[in-house]
Design a protein around this motif. Structure first.
Motif, PDB file in Angstrom:
ATOM      1  N   LEU A  70       0.852  -1.299  -0.183  1.00 50.13           N
ATOM      2  CA  LEU A  70       0.135   0.039   0.033  1.00 50.13           C
ATOM      3  C   LEU A  70       0.822   1.063   0.193  1.00 50.13           C
ATOM      4  O   LEU A  70       0.651   2.149  -0.796  1.00 50.13           O
ATOM      5  CB  LEU A  70      -1.003   0.104   1.216  1.00 50.13           C
ATOM      6  N   ILE A  71       1.850   1.094   0.824  1.00 51.59           N
ATOM      7  CA  ILE A  71       2.825   2.352   0.806  1.00 51.59           C
ATOM      8  C   ILE A  71       3.538   2.574  -0.347  1.00 51.59           C
ATOM      9  O   ILE A  71       3.593   3.740  -1.060  1.00 51.59           O
ATOM     10  CB  ILE A  71       3.895   2.171   1.750  1.00 51.59           C
ATOM     11  N   VAL A  72       4.137   1.509  -0.779  1.00 52.41           N
ATOM     12  CA  VAL A  72       4.754   1.493  -2.161  1.00 52.41           C
ATOM     13  C   VAL A  72       3.875   1.981  -3.589  1.00 52.41           C
ATOM     14  O   VAL A  72       4.220   2.820  -4.205  1.00 52.41           O
ATOM     15  CB  VAL A  72       5.517   0.331  -2.760  1.00 52.41           C
ATOM     16  N   SER A  73       2.490   1.661  -3.405  1.00 49.31           N
ATOM     17  CA  SER A  73       1.384   1.990  -4.377  1.00 49.31           C
ATOM     18  C   SER A  73       1.436   3.353  -4.396  1.00 49.31           C
ATOM     19  O   SER A  73       1.412   4.133  -5.448  1.00 49.31           O
ATOM     20  CB  SER A  73       0.249   1.230  -4.279  1.00 49.31           C
ATOM     21  N   ASP A  74       1.174   3.808  -3.065  1.00 42.87           N
ATOM     22  CA  ASP A  74       0.909   5.389  -2.746  1.00 42.87           C
ATOM     23  C   ASP A  74       1.953   6.259  -3.227  1.00 42.87           C
ATOM     24  O   ASP A  74       1.984   7.107  -4.073  1.00 42.87           O
ATOM     25  CB  ASP A  74       0.541   5.480  -1.317  1.00 42.87           C
ATOM     26  N   LEU A  75       3.264   5.867  -2.939  1.00 40.89           N
ATOM     27  CA  LEU A  75       4.665   6.508  -3.536  1.00 40.89           C
ATOM     28  C   LEU A  75       4.986   6.319  -4.606  1.00 40.89           C
ATOM     29  O   LEU A  75       5.567   7.422  -5.498  1.00 40.89           O
ATOM     30  CB  LEU A  75       5.634   6.198  -2.328  1.00 40.89           C
ATOM     31  N   SER A  76       4.380   5.236  -5.357  1.00 39.16           N
ATOM     32  CA  SER A  76       4.801   5.024  -6.894  1.00 39.16           C
ATOM     33  C   SER A  76       3.697   6.171  -7.622  1.00 39.16           C
ATOM     34  O   SER A  76       4.194   6.810  -8.561  1.00 39.16           O
ATOM     35  CB  SER A  76       4.220   3.586  -7.114  1.00 39.16           C
ATOM     36  N   ARG A  77       2.518   6.066  -7.323  1.00 38.04           N
ATOM     37  CA  ARG A  77       1.434   7.068  -8.015  1.00 38.04           C
ATOM     38  C   ARG A  77       2.214   8.437  -7.792  1.00 38.04           C
ATOM     39  O   ARG A  77       1.777   9.194  -8.687  1.00 38.04           O
ATOM     40  CB  ARG A  77       0.127   6.890  -7.336  1.00 38.04           C
ATOM     41  N   ARG A  78       2.708   8.880  -6.807  1.00 35.23           N
ATOM     42  CA  ARG A  78       3.103  10.090  -6.509  1.00 35.23           C
ATOM     43  C   ARG A  78       4.776  10.404  -7.231  1.00 35.23           C
ATOM     44  O   ARG A  78       4.949  11.524  -7.295  1.00 35.23           O
ATOM     45  CB  ARG A  78       3.318  10.508  -5.013  1.00 35.23           C
ATOM     46  N   GLY A  79       5.217   9.198  -7.799  1.00 31.82           N
ATOM     47  CA  GLY A  79       6.373   9.480  -8.496  1.00 31.82           C
ATOM     48  C   GLY A  79       7.567   9.402  -7.663  1.00 31.82           C
ATOM     49  O   GLY A  79       8.711   9.543  -8.074  1.00 31.82           O
TER      50      GLY A  79
END
Length: 145
Positions: A70-79
């Motif tokens: 979940l953290i990785v998905s969140d930070l990936s979406r934000r670049g």
């Protein structure tokens, strides 16, 4: 020095230390990201240890792989983070800090890492381990309350 004297000193220094850490300036590029302590730990691991799998990150952070995902998905979406295929196993994904974010994250986290290096340098490896173990026991005792 008695244990009570040591406790008194720690009760005075810990809030000052936390306050100073919270006042560390966040690079402009990271200000809009609303980063939390869980992000800090994950980004620190990636900065210090390099790219890792979600499972590896979860193990070191002591959380479930779904939490890291979940953290990785969140930070990936934000670049902030990128995911790459693992050349050894195409089913696995390797997580890393994006090239566009690496300098800002290093600028933000490096002063804290350097401060720990300076603070720990006079201690032997055994003393360093005792210090870390003491902090972990303190964290555990506070969490039980």
């Amino acid at each position: 020095m008695s244990t009570d004297d040591t406790v008194r000193e720690l009760l005075l220094v810990m809030p000052r230390m936390v306050g100073r850490i919270k006042r560390l300036p966040l690079p402009d590029q990271l200000k809009t990201l609303d980063l939390a302590p869980r992000h800090l730990s994950l980004l620190s691991l990636l900065l210090l240890d390099g790219p890792q799998t979600v499972s590896d990150l979860a193990e070191v952070l002591g959380v479930a792989p779904t939490t890291v995902s979940l953290i990785v998905s969140d930070l990936s979406r934000r670049g902030v983070l990128v995911r790459h295929e693992d050349d050894a196993d195409r089913r696995r994904r390797i997580i890393d800090i994006s090239p566009d974010s690496r300098d800002a994250i290093a600028q933000w986290l490096s002063p804290g890492a350097e401060a720990w290096r300076r603070a720990l340098a006079p201690l032997t490896p055994a003393e360093q381990r005792t210090f870390v173990d003491t902090l972990l026991r303190y964290e555990e005792a506070v969490a039980r309350r």
